[in-house]
Design a protein around this motif. Structure first.
Motif, PDB file in Angstrom:
ATOM      1  N   GLY A  90       0.833  -1.194   0.000  1.00 32.06           N
ATOM      2  CA  GLY A  90       0.000   0.000   0.000  1.00 32.06           C
ATOM      3  C   GLY A  90       0.870   1.247   0.000  1.00 32.06           C
ATOM      4  O   GLY A  90       1.995   1.227   0.506  1.00 32.06           O
ATOM      5  N   LEU A  91       0.358   2.329  -0.566  1.00 33.35           N
ATOM      6  CA  LEU A  91       1.112   3.575  -0.659  1.00 33.35           C
ATOM      7  C   LEU A  91       0.252   4.738  -0.194  1.00 33.35           C
ATOM      8  O   LEU A  91      -0.872   4.917  -0.670  1.00 33.35           O
ATOM      9  N   VAL A  92       0.788   5.508   0.748  1.00 33.78           N
ATOM     10  CA  VAL A  92       0.151   6.742   1.203  1.00 33.78           C
ATOM     11  C   VAL A  92       0.924   7.901   0.583  1.00 33.78           C
ATOM     12  O   VAL A  92       2.078   8.153   0.936  1.00 33.78           O
ATOM     13  N   PHE A  93       0.307   8.583  -0.377  1.00 30.29           N
ATOM     14  CA  PHE A  93       0.979   9.646  -1.112  1.00 30.29           C
ATOM     15  C   PHE A  93       1.171  10.887  -0.250  1.00 30.29           C
ATOM     16  O   PHE A  93       0.421  11.134   0.698  1.00 30.29           O
ATOM     17  N   GLN A  94       2.152  11.691  -0.625  1.00 29.13           N
ATOM     18  CA  GLN A  94       2.430  12.920   0.120  1.00 29.13           C
ATOM     19  C   GLN A  94       1.212  13.840   0.131  1.00 29.13           C
ATOM     20  O   GLN A  94       0.909  14.476   1.140  1.00 29.13           O
ATOM     21  N   ASN A  95       0.514  13.918  -0.990  1.00 31.17           N
ATOM     22  CA  ASN A  95      -0.658  14.793  -1.090  1.00 31.17           C
ATOM     23  C   ASN A  95      -1.962  14.007  -0.918  1.00 31.17           C
ATOM     24  O   ASN A  95      -3.025  14.479  -1.316  1.00 31.17           O
ATOM     25  N   PHE A  96      -1.841  12.800  -0.383  1.00 28.17           N
ATOM     26  CA  PHE A  96      -2.957  11.925  -0.006  1.00 28.17           C
ATOM     27  C   PHE A  96      -3.681  11.297  -1.202  1.00 28.17           C
ATOM     28  O   PHE A  96      -4.064  10.140  -1.157  1.00 28.17           O
ATOM     29  N   ASN A  97      -3.905  12.093  -2.279  1.00 27.27           N
ATOM     30  CA  ASN A  97      -4.547  11.598  -3.506  1.00 27.27           C
ATOM     31  C   ASN A  97      -5.902  10.931  -3.245  1.00 27.27           C
ATOM     32  O   ASN A  97      -6.243   9.936  -3.874  1.00 27.27           O
ATOM     33  N   LEU A  98      -6.656  11.480  -2.306  1.00 30.51           N
ATOM     34  CA  LEU A  98      -8.024  11.013  -2.118  1.00 30.51           C
ATOM     35  C   LEU A  98      -8.885  11.472  -3.299  1.00 30.51           C
ATOM     36  O   LEU A  98      -8.639  12.532  -3.878  1.00 30.51           O
ATOM     37  N   PHE A  99      -9.882  10.666  -3.654  1.00 33.60           N
ATOM     38  CA  PHE A  99     -10.783  11.057  -4.735  1.00 33.60           C
ATOM     39  C   PHE A  99     -11.707  12.159  -4.225  1.00 33.60           C
ATOM     40  O   PHE A  99     -12.518  11.927  -3.322  1.00 33.60           O
ATOM     41  N   PRO A 100     -11.595  13.380  -4.771  1.00 35.47           N
ATOM     42  CA  PRO A 100     -12.343  14.513  -4.206  1.00 35.47           C
ATOM     43  C   PRO A 100     -13.853  14.400  -4.366  1.00 35.47           C
ATOM     44  O   PRO A 100     -14.607  14.993  -3.585  1.00 35.47           O
ATOM     45  N   HIS A 101     -14.321  13.632  -5.371  1.00 34.17           N
ATOM     46  CA  HIS A 101     -15.750  13.507  -5.632  1.00 34.17           C
ATOM     47  C   HIS A 101     -16.386  12.368  -4.834  1.00 34.17           C
ATOM     48  O   HIS A 101     -17.587  12.127  -4.953  1.00 34.17           O
ATOM     49  N   ALA A 160      -5.167   2.669   2.317  1.00 35.49           N
ATOM     50  CA  ALA A 160      -4.028   1.819   1.967  1.00 35.49           C
ATOM     51  C   ALA A 160      -4.055   0.491   2.705  1.00 35.49           C
ATOM     52  O   ALA A 160      -3.459  -0.491   2.251  1.00 35.49           O
ATOM     53  N   CYS A 161      -4.728   0.449   3.853  1.00 38.79           N
ATOM     54  CA  CYS A 161      -4.797  -0.781   4.665  1.00 38.79           C
ATOM     55  C   CYS A 161      -5.973  -1.688   4.293  1.00 38.79           C
ATOM     56  O   CYS A 161      -6.067  -2.804   4.817  1.00 38.79           O
ATOM     57  N   ILE A 167       3.253  -4.641   3.140  1.00 34.33           N
ATOM     58  CA  ILE A 167       4.142  -3.473   3.151  1.00 34.33           C
ATOM     59  C   ILE A 167       3.289  -2.221   3.002  1.00 34.33           C
ATOM     60  O   ILE A 167       2.374  -2.180   2.178  1.00 34.33           O
ATOM     61  N   LEU A 168       3.606  -1.207   3.799  1.00 39.01           N
ATOM     62  CA  LEU A 168       2.921   0.075   3.685  1.00 39.01           C
ATOM     63  C   LEU A 168       3.968   1.160   3.505  1.00 39.01           C
ATOM     64  O   LEU A 168       4.894   1.288   4.328  1.00 39.01           O
ATOM     65  N   CYS A 169       3.843   1.920   2.416  1.00 40.08           N
ATOM     66  CA  CYS A 169       4.818   2.959   2.079  1.00 40.08           C
ATOM     67  C   CYS A 169       4.223   4.344   2.314  1.00 40.08           C
ATOM     68  O   CYS A 169       3.053   4.585   2.001  1.00 40.08           O
ATOM     69  N   PHE A 170       5.047   5.235   2.847  1.00 40.27           N
ATOM     70  CA  PHE A 170       4.640   6.617   3.097  1.00 40.27           C
ATOM     71  C   PHE A 170       5.614   7.558   2.399  1.00 40.27           C
ATOM     72  O   PHE A 170       6.830   7.426   2.554  1.00 40.27           O
ATOM     73  N   ASP A 171       5.073   8.512   1.640  1.00 39.75           N
ATOM     74  CA  ASP A 171       5.903   9.528   0.998  1.00 39.75           C
ATOM     75  C   ASP A 171       5.748  10.833   1.772  1.00 39.75           C
ATOM     76  O   ASP A 171       4.693  11.469   1.728  1.00 39.75           O
ATOM     77  N   GLU A 172       6.784  11.211   2.511  1.00 42.73           N
ATOM     78  CA  GLU A 172       6.818  12.450   3.304  1.00 42.73           C
ATOM     79  C   GLU A 172       5.565  12.595   4.182  1.00 42.73           C
ATOM     80  O   GLU A 172       4.801  13.561   4.056  1.00 42.73           O
ATOM     81  N   PRO A 173       5.343  11.661   5.106  1.00 43.73           N
ATOM     82  CA  PRO A 173       4.088  11.674   5.878  1.00 43.73           C
ATOM     83  C   PRO A 173       3.940  12.827   6.851  1.00 43.73           C
ATOM     84  O   PRO A 173       2.825  13.095   7.310  1.00 43.73           O
TER      85      PRO A 173
END
Length: 229
Positions: A90-101, A160-161, A167-173
């Protein structure tokens, strides 16, 4: 080992990002990848998540190869194998990348419902449990624009969970969080590692890395040093 990277190299336009690097991450281990801006930290994370393709070397997740070098070429996982591997990471992006809609619950349900591995009721129950664990039980119907930065971060972690990754990856959490929220995210990451999830964190926050990491991987001029703690 949950993750093993061997002799991995990546270049853009003949400019080396990293060259012939190797490291591993074990079950429940927290590994921080750090280095100056532009050293290739996020590119390495993207290679591990199959968002960038390496030029050479191998990446093995559990017992499956995302890619491996055979002769002078890199062989990548088949479509079916790739689908299985992607569910392990799983990947947690720096800007979260949640679907805004989509609201919070819809964000969590999107991937597992698409894969149809479990019934809809089971998936919804899993989402509710994660949201309650992350103190977001009252945010199921909220949209990303209605959430604070820390709440968005926790929703991204819950999403991500959802597939129970190894494995869980975080970019600049911690990059956009205040000190109190940073401490909260640190505690969540520790709890995830105690559950046996291997954690990989890209960060420029040296204090955060020193505080949380079991292993520090430093990228500099295309090479790495690995410090066990």
């Amino acid at each position: 080992m949950v993750l093993r990277v061997d002799n991995l190299s990546k270049s853009f336009n003949n400019e080396i990002v990293f060259d012939n690097i190797s490291f591993s991450v074990s079950k429940g281990e927290i590994a921080c990848i750090r280095g100056k801006s532009g050293e290739g930290k996020t590119t390495l994370l993207r290679c591990i998540n199959n968002l960038e393709l390496p030029d050479k070397g191998s990446i093995k997740i559990n017992d499956m190869y995302l890619c491996r070098e055979e002769g002078n070429t890199v062989k990548f996982a088949s479509k079916n194998d790739l689908l299985t591997i992607r569910q392990e990471i799983g990947l947690v992006f720096q800007n979260f990348n949640l679907f805004p809609h989509m609201n919070v619950m819809q964000n969590l349900l999107e991937a597992p419902c698409f894969l149809k591995k479990f019934s809809k009721d089971t998936i919804v129950q899993r989402a509710k449990e994660l949201l309650n664990q992350l103190e977001l039980g009252d945010k199921e119907s909220s949209y990303p624009y209605q959430l604070s930065g820390g709440q968005k971060q926790r929703v991204a972690i819950a999403r991500a969970c959802m597939l129970n990754p190894s494995i869980l990856c975080f970019d600049e959490p911690t990059s956009a969080l205040d000190e109190s929220t940073r401490d909260q995210i640190s505690e969540i990451i520790r709890d995830l590692s105690k559950m046996g999830i291997a954690i990989i964190i890209v960060t420029h926050d040296n204090a955060f890395a020193d505080e949380i990491a079991d292993k520090i991987i430093t990228l500099s001029e295309g090479k790495i040093t690995v410090e066990e703690r």
